[in-house]
Design a protein around this motif. Structure first.
Motif, PDB file in Angstrom:
ATOM      1  N   UNK A 292       0.849  -1.197   0.000  1.00  0.00           N
ATOM      2  CA  UNK A 292       0.000   0.000   0.000  1.00  0.00           C
ATOM      3  C   UNK A 292       0.879   1.238   0.000  1.00  0.00           C
ATOM      4  N   UNK A 293       1.616   1.385  -1.062  1.00  0.00           N
ATOM      5  CA  UNK A 293       2.506   2.518  -1.245  1.00  0.00           C
ATOM      6  C   UNK A 293       2.478   2.877  -2.721  1.00  0.00           C
ATOM      7  N   UNK A 294       3.097   3.953  -3.097  1.00  0.00           N
ATOM      8  CA  UNK A 294       3.159   4.316  -4.510  1.00  0.00           C
ATOM      9  C   UNK A 294       4.604   4.222  -4.980  1.00  0.00           C
ATOM     10  N   UNK A 295       4.783   3.949  -6.241  1.00  0.00           N
ATOM     11  CA  UNK A 295       6.130   3.811  -6.792  1.00  0.00           C
ATOM     12  C   UNK A 295       6.930   5.084  -6.539  1.00  0.00           C
ATOM     13  N   UNK A 296       8.178   4.864  -6.064  1.00  0.00           N
ATOM     14  CA  UNK A 296       9.028   5.997  -5.727  1.00  0.00           C
ATOM     15  C   UNK A 296       8.741   6.584  -4.357  1.00  0.00           C
ATOM     16  N   UNK A 297       7.911   5.913  -3.571  1.00  0.00           N
ATOM     17  CA  UNK A 297       7.575   6.415  -2.237  1.00  0.00           C
ATOM     18  C   UNK A 297       8.650   6.098  -1.215  1.00  0.00           C
ATOM     19  N   UNK A 298       8.280   6.211   0.053  1.00  0.00           N
ATOM     20  CA  UNK A 298       9.256   5.991   1.121  1.00  0.00           C
ATOM     21  C   UNK A 298       8.597   5.231   2.275  1.00  0.00           C
TER      22      UNK A 298
END
Length: 392
Positions: A292-298
């Motif tokens: 549950x994150x977006x590409x390039x997130x942290x």
């Protein structure tokens, strides 16, 4: 189990009746005694004055009688006031004495109930074999203790049956899944050319079987945790478990170009519990942050110890979330949906397993929406810092 047709004995109601009757009688006797003492003291008085010497005249006799009547009236007024004051003092004294005696007697009468309460609090899912076994006369308190013992016996049987079901389901449900996978592999591996539609269908079926397998495994872990199966207890370094989970998922993290900040993962965060369940709990939290994150997130990970508590904190960025919806994520099959991250994968059991594992170990799960967007997951567990020298 007690016999419902036990012969009538000295019941708690009878004991209360006798004790309070005696206390009331003693209070009444004390009140009367104090009042009479004050009344007798007020009666000791001298009328004073002597009748006239010689033969009193009629006028002198009448004057002396009037004087005596006046003094008698004054004495009656003083005696009434003293009696009223004495009664008030006696009432105050006996009220204090009655409260003190009532507290002592009530404490002795309720002592068996306090014993039952303490024993019932001590007994949990891990030691349902224990019983209250309250000794004493066959009264209402003994009936209550026997009823609770019977309830504990039925609970122990129910928990044992559920554990057997979980163990049997683990084997019985996985066997047909393995058979279906093997059948797909045999069908696709035939020497003659296999139609492209068949290969595509086989791949899709394998994906669905993998999802069913993961769902089944989640069910079994959740059931095991909720039933308190912590047989493999050990002293565990929470930081090491986190580092292992991150290293295992390095490819998944790199595949989504995620940046991991793990500078606050310390080896001093120790806890005691099931090694298998604690590892699964940490893995679920990390997986939740990756999926549950977006590409390039942290992802920011911290494992610290603060006094008697060891904490695992995992934060992710993203859109601003609704705190009321987050409160539901600890329940099975609850998800925020694809509008959270653009992904609707997962079974909805991940965070419910985390909550169940934390609760089984005496800790808890806290989900907070970050004001600037994203999610903060905090898992609190009892610390085992005193045993930090024991290898995990």
């Amino acid at each position: 189990m007690r016999n419902p047709r036990r012969p009538p004995g000295r019941t708690v109601r009878q004991r209360f009746t006798a004790l309070y009757g005696v206390l009331f009688l003693l209070s009444a006797v004390g009140l009367l005694a104090i009042t009479n003492i004050v009344s007798l003291g007020s009666r000791v008085s001298s009328f004073g004055g002597n009748p006239p010497a010689g033969q009193p005249t009629l006028a002198a006799a009448q004057e002396h009688i009037a004087l005596l009547q006046s003094r008698l009236s004054e004495m009656e007024a003083v005696q009434s006031r003293q009696l009223l004051i004495g009664s008030a003092v006696a009432l105050a004294v006996m009220a204090v004495v009655s409260i003190l005696l009532g507290r002592v007697v009530a404490g002795r009468v309720l002592r068996p109930l306090r014993t039952i309460t303490a024993a019932a609090r001590r007994i949990s899912a891990d030691n349902l074999h224990e019983r209250l076994a309250v000794a004493g006369p066959a009264d209402e308190v003994k009936d209550l203790a026997d009823t609770i013992d019977g309830l504990l016996e039925r609970l122990e049987g129910s928990f044992a049956a559920q554990r057997r079901f979980v163990a049997n389901a683990s084997h019985e449900l996985r066997t047909p899944l393995a058979t279906m996978r093997a059948s797909l592999d045999v069908a696709v591996a035939k020497p003659e050319p296999v139609p492209a539609q068949t290969v595509a269908l086989a791949d899709r079926l394998r994906t669905e079987l993998d999802q069913v397998d993961r769902l089944l495994e989640g069910f079994l872990v959740l059931a095991r945790t909720q039933h308190g199966d912590l047989s493999d207890r050990a002293t565990i370094s929470l930081g090491r478990v986190v580092s292992t989970a991150l290293a295992t998922r390095a490819d998944d993290i790199a595949g989504r170009s995620l940046t991991v900040h793990d500078g606050d993962v310390h080896d001093g965060a120790w806890t005691r519990g099931s090694r298998t369940l604690v590892s699964r709990m940490v893995e679920n939290v990390i997986d939740n942050a990756i999926v549950h994150n977006h590409d390039g997130g942290w992802i920011r990970v911290a494992a610290t110890a603060d006094g008697a508590t060891a904490r695992l904190v995992v934060e992710t960025g993203g859109r601003v979330l609704d705190q009321e919806q987050l409160a539901l994520l600890a329940q099975p099959f609850q998800r925020l949906g694809a509008d959270r991250t653009g992904s609707d994968t997962g079974s909805g059991l991940g965070l419910s397993i985390v909550a169940a594992v934390a609760t089984a170990h005496g800790g808890g799960l806290d989900l907070r929406a970050r004001p600037e967007g994203g999610l903060r997951v905090t898992v609190s567990l009892p610390s085992a810092a005193a045993q930090a020298g024991v290898p995990a």
